[in-house]
Design a protein around this motif. Sequence first.
Motif, PDB file in Angstrom:
ATOM      1  N   SER A  78     -15.880  19.718  52.603  1.00  0.00           N
ATOM      2  CA  SER A  78     -14.924  19.775  51.511  1.00  0.00           C
ATOM      3  C   SER A  78     -14.866  18.433  50.791  1.00  0.00           C
ATOM      4  O   SER A  78     -14.636  17.393  51.407  1.00  0.00           O
ATOM      5  CB  SER A  78     -13.537  20.121  52.057  1.00  0.00           C
ATOM      6  OG  SER A  78     -12.620  20.208  51.009  1.00  0.00           O
ATOM      7  N   PHE A 124      -6.721  26.347  56.912  1.00  0.00           N
ATOM      8  CA  PHE A 124      -6.472  27.342  55.870  1.00  0.00           C
ATOM      9  C   PHE A 124      -6.579  26.753  54.469  1.00  0.00           C
ATOM     10  O   PHE A 124      -5.987  27.273  53.532  1.00  0.00           O
ATOM     11  CB  PHE A 124      -5.092  27.962  56.079  1.00  0.00           C
ATOM     12  CG  PHE A 124      -4.990  28.713  57.376  1.00  0.00           C
ATOM     13  CD1 PHE A 124      -5.728  29.872  57.578  1.00  0.00           C
ATOM     14  CD2 PHE A 124      -4.178  28.248  58.391  1.00  0.00           C
ATOM     15  CE1 PHE A 124      -5.645  30.554  58.768  1.00  0.00           C
ATOM     16  CE2 PHE A 124      -4.094  28.932  59.594  1.00  0.00           C
ATOM     17  CZ  PHE A 124      -4.832  30.093  59.779  1.00  0.00           C
ATOM     18  N   GLU A 125      -7.356  25.719  54.307  1.00  0.00           N
ATOM     19  CA  GLU A 125      -7.476  25.021  53.039  1.00  0.00           C
ATOM     20  C   GLU A 125      -8.031  25.904  51.924  1.00  0.00           C
ATOM     21  O   GLU A 125      -7.617  25.800  50.775  1.00  0.00           O
ATOM     22  CB  GLU A 125      -8.385  23.814  53.249  1.00  0.00           C
ATOM     23  CG  GLU A 125      -8.502  22.910  52.088  1.00  0.00           C
ATOM     24  CD  GLU A 125      -9.179  21.625  52.482  1.00  0.00           C
ATOM     25  OE1 GLU A 125      -8.805  20.593  51.943  1.00  0.00           O
ATOM     26  OE2 GLU A 125     -10.085  21.661  53.345  1.00  0.00           O
ATOM     27  N   TYR A 126      -8.936  26.772  52.243  1.00  0.00           N
ATOM     28  CA  TYR A 126      -9.568  27.608  51.226  1.00  0.00           C
ATOM     29  C   TYR A 126      -8.999  29.018  51.193  1.00  0.00           C
ATOM     30  O   TYR A 126      -9.605  29.914  50.633  1.00  0.00           O
ATOM     31  CB  TYR A 126     -11.080  27.640  51.446  1.00  0.00           C
ATOM     32  CG  TYR A 126     -11.686  26.314  51.090  1.00  0.00           C
ATOM     33  CD1 TYR A 126     -11.880  25.961  49.767  1.00  0.00           C
ATOM     34  CD2 TYR A 126     -12.012  25.392  52.078  1.00  0.00           C
ATOM     35  CE1 TYR A 126     -12.404  24.726  49.430  1.00  0.00           C
ATOM     36  CE2 TYR A 126     -12.536  24.169  51.737  1.00  0.00           C
ATOM     37  CZ  TYR A 126     -12.733  23.851  50.420  1.00  0.00           C
ATOM     38  OH  TYR A 126     -13.236  22.630  50.095  1.00  0.00           O
ATOM     39  N   TYR A 127      -7.831  29.236  51.777  1.00  0.00           N
ATOM     40  CA  TYR A 127      -7.190  30.534  51.746  1.00  0.00           C
ATOM     41  C   TYR A 127      -5.970  30.558  50.825  1.00  0.00           C
ATOM     42  O   TYR A 127      -5.089  31.360  50.991  1.00  0.00           O
ATOM     43  CB  TYR A 127      -6.757  30.965  53.152  1.00  0.00           C
ATOM     44  CG  TYR A 127      -7.927  31.310  54.011  1.00  0.00           C
ATOM     45  CD1 TYR A 127      -8.599  32.509  53.842  1.00  0.00           C
ATOM     46  CD2 TYR A 127      -8.372  30.440  54.984  1.00  0.00           C
ATOM     47  CE1 TYR A 127      -9.698  32.823  54.634  1.00  0.00           C
ATOM     48  CE2 TYR A 127      -9.457  30.754  55.772  1.00  0.00           C
ATOM     49  CZ  TYR A 127     -10.108  31.953  55.598  1.00  0.00           C
ATOM     50  OH  TYR A 127     -11.182  32.258  56.372  1.00  0.00           O
ATOM     51  N   ARG A 128      -5.931  29.654  49.857  1.00  0.00           N
ATOM     52  CA  ARG A 128      -4.829  29.643  48.911  1.00  0.00           C
ATOM     53  C   ARG A 128      -5.361  29.292  47.540  1.00  0.00           C
ATOM     54  O   ARG A 128      -6.472  28.756  47.395  1.00  0.00           O
ATOM     55  CB  ARG A 128      -3.735  28.673  49.346  1.00  0.00           C
ATOM     56  CG  ARG A 128      -4.219  27.273  49.468  1.00  0.00           C
ATOM     57  CD  ARG A 128      -3.119  26.362  49.921  1.00  0.00           C
ATOM     58  NE  ARG A 128      -3.759  25.104  50.254  1.00  0.00           N
ATOM     59  CZ  ARG A 128      -3.312  24.235  51.087  1.00  0.00           C
ATOM     60  NH1 ARG A 128      -2.180  24.478  51.679  1.00  0.00           N
ATOM     61  NH2 ARG A 128      -3.941  23.132  51.347  1.00  0.00           N
ATOM     62  N   ASN A 135      -9.189  30.435  45.516  1.00  0.00           N
ATOM     63  CA  ASN A 135     -10.172  30.811  46.524  1.00  0.00           C
ATOM     64  C   ASN A 135      -9.638  31.837  47.522  1.00  0.00           C
ATOM     65  O   ASN A 135     -10.329  32.190  48.465  1.00  0.00           O
ATOM     66  CB  ASN A 135     -10.652  29.574  47.284  1.00  0.00           C
ATOM     67  CG  ASN A 135     -11.379  28.624  46.386  1.00  0.00           C
ATOM     68  OD1 ASN A 135     -12.175  29.025  45.543  1.00  0.00           O
ATOM     69  ND2 ASN A 135     -11.091  27.340  46.520  1.00  0.00           N
ATOM     70  N   ARG A 136      -8.431  32.272  47.328  1.00  0.00           N
ATOM     71  CA  ARG A 136      -7.797  33.198  48.275  1.00  0.00           C
ATOM     72  C   ARG A 136      -8.462  34.562  48.182  1.00  0.00           C
ATOM     73  O   ARG A 136      -8.749  35.077  47.099  1.00  0.00           O
ATOM     74  CB  ARG A 136      -6.316  33.319  47.983  1.00  0.00           C
ATOM     75  CG  ARG A 136      -5.586  34.221  48.927  1.00  0.00           C
ATOM     76  CD  ARG A 136      -4.133  34.247  48.659  1.00  0.00           C
ATOM     77  NE  ARG A 136      -3.882  34.302  47.222  1.00  0.00           N
ATOM     78  CZ  ARG A 136      -2.706  34.138  46.698  1.00  0.00           C
ATOM     79  NH1 ARG A 136      -1.668  33.901  47.461  1.00  0.00           N
ATOM     80  NH2 ARG A 136      -2.529  34.196  45.399  1.00  0.00           N
ATOM     81  N   THR A 137      -8.700  35.182  49.328  1.00  0.00           N
ATOM     82  CA  THR A 137      -9.253  36.541  49.344  1.00  0.00           C
ATOM     83  C   THR A 137      -8.112  37.526  49.177  1.00  0.00           C
ATOM     84  O   THR A 137      -7.009  37.323  49.689  1.00  0.00           O
ATOM     85  CB  THR A 137      -9.996  36.815  50.653  1.00  0.00           C
ATOM     86  OG1 THR A 137      -9.111  36.627  51.747  1.00  0.00           O
ATOM     87  CG2 THR A 137     -11.197  35.907  50.780  1.00  0.00           C
ATOM     88  N   GLN A 138      -8.391  38.612  48.511  1.00  0.00           N
ATOM     89  CA  GLN A 138      -7.336  39.615  48.233  1.00  0.00           C
ATOM     90  C   GLN A 138      -7.149  40.541  49.395  1.00  0.00           C
ATOM     91  O   GLN A 138      -7.957  41.020  50.022  1.00  0.00           O
ATOM     92  CB  GLN A 138      -7.708  40.407  46.980  1.00  0.00           C
ATOM     93  CG  GLN A 138      -7.810  39.545  45.776  1.00  0.00           C
ATOM     94  CD  GLN A 138      -6.519  38.850  45.383  1.00  0.00           C
ATOM     95  OE1 GLN A 138      -5.433  39.395  45.621  1.00  0.00           O
ATOM     96  NE2 GLN A 138      -6.596  37.665  44.843  1.00  0.00           N
TER      97      GLN A 138
END
Length: 132
Positions: free
Chosen positions: A79, A122-126, A129-132
């Motif tokens: 990152s 959880f850096e890339y889950y918000r 970049n969050r998955t639906q």
Amino acid sequence: MKIQGQLFIWLSVFILVVAIVYGYWSMEPAGTTALFLAFGLAIMIGFYLAFTAKRVDVGAQDNKEADVADDAGEVGFFSPHSWQPLALGLGGALAFLGVAVGWWIMYFSAPVILVGLFGWVFEYYRGENRTQ
């Protein structure tokens, strides 16, 4: 990977010899124990690498005729803008300060470590970049 396994196995043999000689000459239990534990760690790593080398393809480091470019490729994703290692570093520094000064500092370091850890995982889950 084969050469790394051999290096660690030979290193463990050397550490074992040093541990035996040191233990005989010094009669000091702490250093002798530390050297025997270092032997155990080196032999575990050596046997793991040697065992794994039999299961994977030959790498460029095992080929004597290989060039540096033969081992090139993607190493992984890192990152570029993460602030979470700073939080983990500060929390870890506070935790070690708590060991040295007083255990009550752990009450302040634990939340900083947890926020940094959960933020990093959880850096890339918000955001976008969050998955639906």
